[in-house]
Structure formats: structure tokens, C-alpha cells
Design a protein around this motif. Structure first.
Motif, mmCIF file in Angstrom:
data_model
loop_
_atom_site.group_PDB
_atom_site.id
_atom_site.type_symbol
_atom_site.label_atom_id
_atom_site.label_comp_id
_atom_site.label_asym_id
_atom_site.label_seq_id
_atom_site.Cartn_x
_atom_site.Cartn_y
_atom_site.Cartn_z
ATOM 1 N N UNK A 54 -3.507 8.508 56.892
ATOM 2 C CA UNK A 54 -4.545 8.700 57.916
ATOM 3 C C UNK A 54 -5.843 7.940 57.612
ATOM 4 N N UNK A 55 -5.782 6.987 56.676
ATOM 5 C CA UNK A 55 -6.976 6.208 56.337
ATOM 6 C C UNK A 55 -7.361 5.278 57.482
ATOM 7 N N UNK A 56 -8.656 5.045 57.633
ATOM 8 C CA UNK A 56 -9.148 4.107 58.643
ATOM 9 C C UNK A 56 -9.449 2.774 57.971
ATOM 10 N N UNK A 69 0.466 6.914 59.079
ATOM 11 C CA UNK A 69 -0.565 7.331 60.013
ATOM 12 C C UNK A 69 -1.876 6.589 59.863
ATOM 13 N N UNK A 70 -1.934 5.604 58.968
ATOM 14 C CA UNK A 70 -3.188 4.867 58.742
ATOM 15 C C UNK A 70 -3.445 3.877 59.875
ATOM 16 N N UNK A 71 -4.718 3.570 60.102
ATOM 17 C CA UNK A 71 -5.092 2.577 61.105
ATOM 18 C C UNK A 71 -5.437 1.279 60.398
ATOM 19 N N UNK A 72 -4.617 0.237 60.620
ATOM 20 C CA UNK A 72 -4.864 -1.086 60.050
ATOM 21 C C UNK A 72 -5.062 -2.111 61.153
ATOM 22 N N UNK A 103 4.497 5.305 61.241
ATOM 23 C CA UNK A 103 3.517 5.608 62.266
ATOM 24 C C UNK A 103 2.179 4.911 62.100
ATOM 25 N N UNK A 104 2.077 3.948 61.182
ATOM 26 C CA UNK A 104 0.799 3.269 60.946
ATOM 27 C C UNK A 104 0.422 2.399 62.146
ATOM 28 N N UNK A 105 -0.873 2.323 62.414
ATOM 29 C CA UNK A 105 -1.385 1.452 63.472
ATOM 30 C C UNK A 105 -1.729 0.103 62.856
#
Length: 332
Positions: free
Chosen positions: A104-106, A124-127, A151-153
């Protein structure tokens, strides 16, 4: 230890702050280059725009820490807990993030070029927009699990040449990402979104792309031997000169895709939709095309020797110069 104390001691020449309790400390813009913060507790701390190059944060607790725009080049973050951390626009060039927890890191627009992310957890992290060029996410053989990017972005991320061997990218968003020459051998991309992604020369051999969205993706010169693309959507994709020998494409959507000179030797294309697709000079030797929809497909000069085409829909197919399953070459 509070923020004022650590800065005072650092400015006096001290650098060893192992195990320090800096929870919720206000260190915005602080200069702690080369400091030893191994196993330190920095939960919720404010390190926005801080200078942390070569800092040792191995096994540190950084949950919900704010590191927007921070400089962490060549930092040691091995085994650090960075869950829900904000690294928006941070620079982590050459940082060691092996076994780090980045769930979940941004990491929006973060620079992770040449970073070591082996066995890290980025689920779940946003990359989005992040640069991972030259980064290593390959698993450490026989010791640790592959990188977890479930599920990472990663939409729009620069992943050129990144080592993602065996990585778990299930349901990850890789739309518009640049994966040119990226190594995804054996990766799990089940149900991943690769819409309009660049995969030129990418290695996807033995990867799982079942039900993946590859619409309008560019797979030119891609290596996809034994890839699993069951029910995948490749409509409008460019797959020219790619290798898909022994691939599984059963029930896949390839409508209108450009498959010029693709090697489909022994590939399973049963019940797939190849209507209006360009298969000019494609090698379909021993391919399985039973019940495949080839309506208005262009098979000019294609090789269909020993291909299985029972119950295939051949309405309006262009067979000019095509070598048919029985070895006959069609004149039109």
C-alpha cells in the motif's frame, strides 16, 4: 530521542542512531546523509524532502512515514517495514529494498532506477509514473519468494529492462507502462491490465497471462514461448514477429490484431477469435485451430502445414500463397 536531539548529535559528528525511537518526529528537510538508523522506529515521522542518501534503515519501522520528495539514493532499506509509506516523488536510485514491506506504499512518480527490490512486497502499492529502469525485482533463488506486486498500480511506469522474473503481478495495473525488453519470464500476470502497454522485445516465456487485458498492447519481437493466454484480450494488439511457439491462446480475443510473421508453431488457438486479424506470413505449423473464428482474417503466405482446423470459421479468409495443412499452396 526527539528530532532536535538527533539533529544536534548528527551535526556534532555522531552518525550511529541504531534502534532510535523517532516515532512521529518532525524531520522535514533534515540532513541525515549516511546516518545509521538500523531498526529505528520512525512510524508516522515527517521526513518530507529529507536528505537520506546512503542512510542505513535496514529493519527500520517506517509505517505511514512521510517521505515525499526525500532523497534516499543508495539507502539500505533491507527488511524495512514501509507499509503505507508516502514516497511520492522520492528518489531511491540504487537503494537496497530487498525483502522490504511496501504494501500500500505510495510511490507515485518515484525514481527507483537501479534499485534492488528482490523479494520485496509491493502488493497494492501505487507506482504510477514511477521509474524502475534497471531495477531488480527477481526472486532470490532458493532463499526468498519472488517480488509481490499483486494488485499494484504500475500504470504508466517506466519498467524498461527491469528484471521481473517470477514476479507476482496478479491483477496489477500496467496500462500504458513501458516494459520494453523487460524480463517477465515465469511471472504471474493473471487478470493483469496491460492496456496499451509497450512490451517490445519483452521476455514472457512461461508467464501466466490468463484473462489479461492486452488490448492495443505492442508485443513486437516479444518472446512468449509456452505463455498462458487463455481468455486473454489481445484485440487490436500489435504482435508482429513475436514468438508464441507452444503457447496457449484458447478462447483468447485476437480480433483485429496484427500477427504478421508471428511464430505460432504448435500453439493452441482453439475457440479463439481471430476475425479480421492479420496473419500474413505467420507460422501456424501444427497449430490447433479447432472451432477458431477466422472470419475475414488475412492469412496471405501463412504456413498451416499439419494445422488442425476442424470446425473453424473460414468465411472470407484470404489464403493467397498460404500453405494449407495438406501442403497445398493456395493461389487465392
Amino acid at each position: 530521542m526527539d528530532a532536535e536531539e538527533i539533529l544536534r548529535r548528527y551535526n556534532a559528528g555522531e552518525t550511529d542512531f541504531r534502534g532510535a525511537n523517532l516515532r512521529s518526529a518532525h524531520l522535514q528537510g533534515a540532513d541525515l546523509i549516511g546516518a545509521n538508523l538500523r531498526s529505528a522506529d520512525l512510524q508516522g515521522a515527517n521526513l518530507i524532502l529529507a536528505y537520506l542518501s546512503r542512510v542505513n534503515l535496514s529493519a527500520a519501522y517506517l509505517v505511514t512515514t512521510r517521505l515525499c520528495g526525500a532523497i534516499l539514493n543508495q539507502a539500505n532499506l533491507i527488511g524495512a517495514n514501509l507499509s503505507d509509506v508516502d514516497l511520492h516523488g522520492a528518489s531511491l536510485q540504487g537503494a537496497d529494498l530487498r525483502r522490504a514491506n511496501l504494501t500500500l506504499a505510495n510511490l507515485l512518480d518515484a525514481n527507483l532506477s537501479d534499485a534492488d527490490l528482490r523479494s520485496s512486497n509491493l502488493s497494492g502499492a501505487c507506482l504510477r509514473g514511477a521509474c524502475l529502469r534497471g531495477a531488480n525485482l527477481r526472486h532470490e533463488k532458493r532463499i526468498y519468494d519472488p517480488a509481490n506486486l499483486r494488485g499494484a498500480d504500475l500504470s504508466g511506469a517506466d519498467l524498461r529492462g527491469v528484471n521481473l522474473v517470477g514476479a507476482d503481478l496478479t491483477k496489477a495495473d500496467l496500462s500504458y507502462a513501458n516494459l520494453t525488453e523487460t524480463n517477465l519470464r515465469g511471472a504471474n500476470l493473471n487478470q493483469a491490465n496491460l492496456y496499451s502497454s509497450l512490451l517490445k522485445g519483452a521476455i514472457l516465456s512461461d508467464a501466466n497471462l490468463a484473462e489479461a487485458n492486452l488490448r492495443c498492447a505492442d508485443l513486437t519481437h516479444g518472446k512468449l514461448e509456452r505463455v498462458h493466454l487463455t481468455r486473454a484480450d489481445l484485440s487490436g494488439a500489435v504482435v508482429t514477429m513475436a514468438i508464441l511457439a507452444d503457447a496457449r491462446l484458447d478462447k483468447a480475443n485476437l480480433q483485429g490484431s496484427n500477427l504478421t510473421a508471428v511464430n505460432f508453431t504448435r500453439a493452441d488457438l482453439s475457440r479463439s477469435d481471430l476475425s479480421f486479424a492479420t496473419l500474413e506470413e505467420a507460422n501456424l505449423c501444427e497449430a490447433y485451430l479447432a472451432r477458431t473464428n477466422l472470419t475475414a482474417a488475412n492469412l496471405t503466405r501463412a504456413n498451416l502445414i499439419r494445422a488442425e482446423m476442424s470446425s473453424a470459421n473460414l468465411t472470407g479468409v484470404n489464403f493467397k500463397g498460404t500453405t494449407m495443412p495438406d501442403g497445398e499452396v493456395r493461389s487465392r
